[in-house]
Scaffold this motif. Sequence first.
Motif, mmCIF file in Angstrom:
data_model
loop_
_atom_site.group_PDB
_atom_site.id
_atom_site.type_symbol
_atom_site.label_atom_id
_atom_site.label_comp_id
_atom_site.label_asym_id
_atom_site.label_seq_id
_atom_site.Cartn_x
_atom_site.Cartn_y
_atom_site.Cartn_z
ATOM 1 N N MET A 1 8.889 4.132 -5.203
ATOM 2 C CA MET A 1 8.426 3.470 -4.219
ATOM 3 C C MET A 1 7.008 4.250 -3.760
ATOM 4 O O MET A 1 7.240 5.337 -3.545
ATOM 5 N N SER A 2 6.260 3.463 -3.424
ATOM 6 C CA SER A 2 4.839 3.921 -2.897
ATOM 7 C C SER A 2 4.919 4.285 -1.522
ATOM 8 O O SER A 2 5.708 3.877 -0.934
ATOM 9 N N GLY A 3 4.095 5.216 -1.253
ATOM 10 C CA GLY A 3 4.135 5.523 0.262
ATOM 11 C C GLY A 3 3.902 4.591 1.392
ATOM 12 O O GLY A 3 4.552 4.569 2.462
ATOM 13 N N SER A 4 3.177 3.465 0.903
ATOM 14 C CA SER A 4 3.015 2.293 1.831
ATOM 15 C C SER A 4 4.472 1.713 1.908
ATOM 16 O O SER A 4 4.588 1.227 3.067
ATOM 17 N N GLU A 5 4.892 1.495 1.105
ATOM 18 C CA GLU A 5 6.441 0.870 1.114
ATOM 19 C C GLU A 5 7.379 1.411 1.830
ATOM 20 O O GLU A 5 8.128 1.227 2.504
ATOM 21 N N THR A 6 7.316 2.903 1.651
ATOM 22 C CA THR A 6 8.179 3.667 2.333
ATOM 23 C C THR A 6 7.978 3.573 3.820
ATOM 24 O O THR A 6 8.832 3.478 4.586
ATOM 25 N N LEU A 7 6.686 3.769 4.159
ATOM 26 C CA LEU A 7 6.306 3.809 5.630
ATOM 27 C C LEU A 7 6.960 2.329 6.224
ATOM 28 O O LEU A 7 7.149 2.234 7.336
ATOM 29 N N ILE A 8 6.811 1.120 5.534
ATOM 30 C CA ILE A 8 7.133 -0.166 5.990
ATOM 31 C C ILE A 8 8.709 -0.048 6.128
ATOM 32 O O ILE A 8 9.150 -0.742 7.232
ATOM 33 N N ARG A 9 9.541 0.464 5.144
ATOM 34 C CA ARG A 9 10.870 0.642 5.285
ATOM 35 C C ARG A 9 11.223 1.264 6.557
ATOM 36 O O ARG A 9 12.053 0.998 7.530
ATOM 37 N N ILE A 10 10.599 2.586 6.756
ATOM 38 C CA ILE A 10 10.863 3.310 8.056
ATOM 39 C C ILE A 10 10.509 2.474 9.363
ATOM 40 O O ILE A 10 11.112 2.571 10.312
ATOM 41 N N ALA A 11 9.275 1.687 9.109
ATOM 42 C CA ALA A 11 8.785 1.148 10.488
ATOM 43 C C ALA A 11 9.889 -0.032 10.880
ATOM 44 O O ALA A 11 10.233 0.105 12.000
ATOM 45 N N ILE A 22 14.135 -9.468 8.366
ATOM 46 C CA ILE A 22 13.168 -10.385 8.517
ATOM 47 C C ILE A 22 11.925 -9.695 8.666
ATOM 48 O O ILE A 22 11.030 -9.948 7.682
ATOM 49 N N ARG A 23 11.595 -8.723 9.655
ATOM 50 C CA ARG A 23 10.437 -8.158 9.648
ATOM 51 C C ARG A 23 10.064 -7.300 8.341
ATOM 52 O O ARG A 23 8.831 -7.205 7.907
ATOM 53 N N ARG A 24 10.965 -6.487 7.838
ATOM 54 C CA ARG A 24 10.951 -5.600 6.607
ATOM 55 C C ARG A 24 10.305 -6.656 5.353
ATOM 56 O O ARG A 24 9.266 -6.377 4.732
ATOM 57 N N GLU A 25 10.957 -7.771 5.164
ATOM 58 C CA GLU A 25 10.597 -8.556 3.894
ATOM 59 C C GLU A 25 9.263 -9.328 4.521
ATOM 60 O O GLU A 25 8.336 -9.268 3.469
ATOM 61 N N GLU A 26 8.935 -9.468 5.621
ATOM 62 C CA GLU A 26 7.548 -10.114 6.036
ATOM 63 C C GLU A 26 6.373 -8.952 5.566
ATOM 64 O O GLU A 26 5.463 -9.385 4.909
ATOM 65 N N TRP A 27 6.738 -7.722 6.152
ATOM 66 C CA TRP A 27 5.776 -6.830 5.881
ATOM 67 C C TRP A 27 5.556 -6.390 4.261
ATOM 68 O O TRP A 27 4.482 -6.211 3.971
ATOM 69 N N LEU A 28 6.621 -6.391 3.852
ATOM 70 C CA LEU A 28 6.713 -5.943 2.093
ATOM 71 C C LEU A 28 5.889 -7.133 1.565
ATOM 72 O O LEU A 28 5.148 -7.114 0.469
ATOM 73 N N ALA A 29 6.135 -8.569 1.835
ATOM 74 C CA ALA A 29 5.248 -9.436 1.463
ATOM 75 C C ALA A 29 3.762 -9.438 1.704
ATOM 76 O O ALA A 29 2.861 -9.726 0.703
#
Length: 334
Positions: A1-11, A22-29
């Motif tokens: 997992m990239s650092g950006s993806e990790t930050l999104i999951r933590i966010a 819902i927000r996690r999937e939106e941000w990952l998209a």
Amino acid sequence: MSGSETLIRIAAAFLPRSRREIRREEWLADLAGAEELGIPRRQVALGALQAALSEGVSSRRGTFTRRRIFAIAAIGVGAVVVGAPAAAIAVMLVSDARGVVTVEATDDGDREVFWRDYPGIPELDPEEILSGPTLEEGEAEGRALLEEIETALTAEFGLEWAPPSTGNGDQVAFPAENFYGGPSMLSTLNVSGRQSTSVPATWAEKERALEIIASIAARHGFTELTLDHDSDNMTAADLKQAFGGVTPEESVIISGMVEGPKGQWLMFTMQDLSLDRDGRFTEDAEASAEYGSLPNSISVMYGANGLLPDADRAEFERRLAPYVGLDRPTPLES
């Protein structure tokens, strides 16, 4: 997992439970489509963190620990709520054009203080800024600290190292907002260390790696190491989603941070795909490989909330003068 993806999951974990998935999937998209639109992936991740802080604070005020807010502020997307001002100060949050304005009682009557021109940031005392490292010194110290950690881990585990995954290129210093409605004179610093090409296999070895990071950081004046698993804001389901396990021992990702003096910090991540039970993290890692992210690795990042370039010291002191002796008010939420 990239650092950006990790930050999104933590966010996403900072949000109320009903909105997290819902927000996690939106941000990952958004992250997946960033390259096609010419938008840096890191920019998408930082935007997600900013949105999470704003949404989370407004819906669950008081649930953010000092460490969580510190970590977010350190990458330029949060604001730490400081102590209430003295009784003589009436804080008025006004339009974005005026920023934060306070009214101070003086012998000559009330005086408005416009904090949009404040040269610092809310969570750092000006004396800390002036007595701490300059931006140039902070970067040099950070790189030396990362090298010391890398050398020690290599000696212990025989690791080899690759460049950090792509993100902001060679840029490590970023302009900071003062969170009162204007720009700060300080810079936020983020220096990524190299990635190990493998990760210790057993939990005992991973614990030893954490001990090495913590002991070196302590010699440089940093505080106790804490794991993101220790968050009191995440359920067991959240932990499994973000890290692949409820406990660090069984997790694909182990991450956390160590706070340092003068607004400095270390963030670290270990990823071990041999513990990926459903293939979700392996799939993410494969998608991130093109950005230089390695599947099984240890990575450490050094940063600082606000460092002053050496050439700007005199101007900083000049602009600080109208605020000397005043209590810093509560910053804007976003």
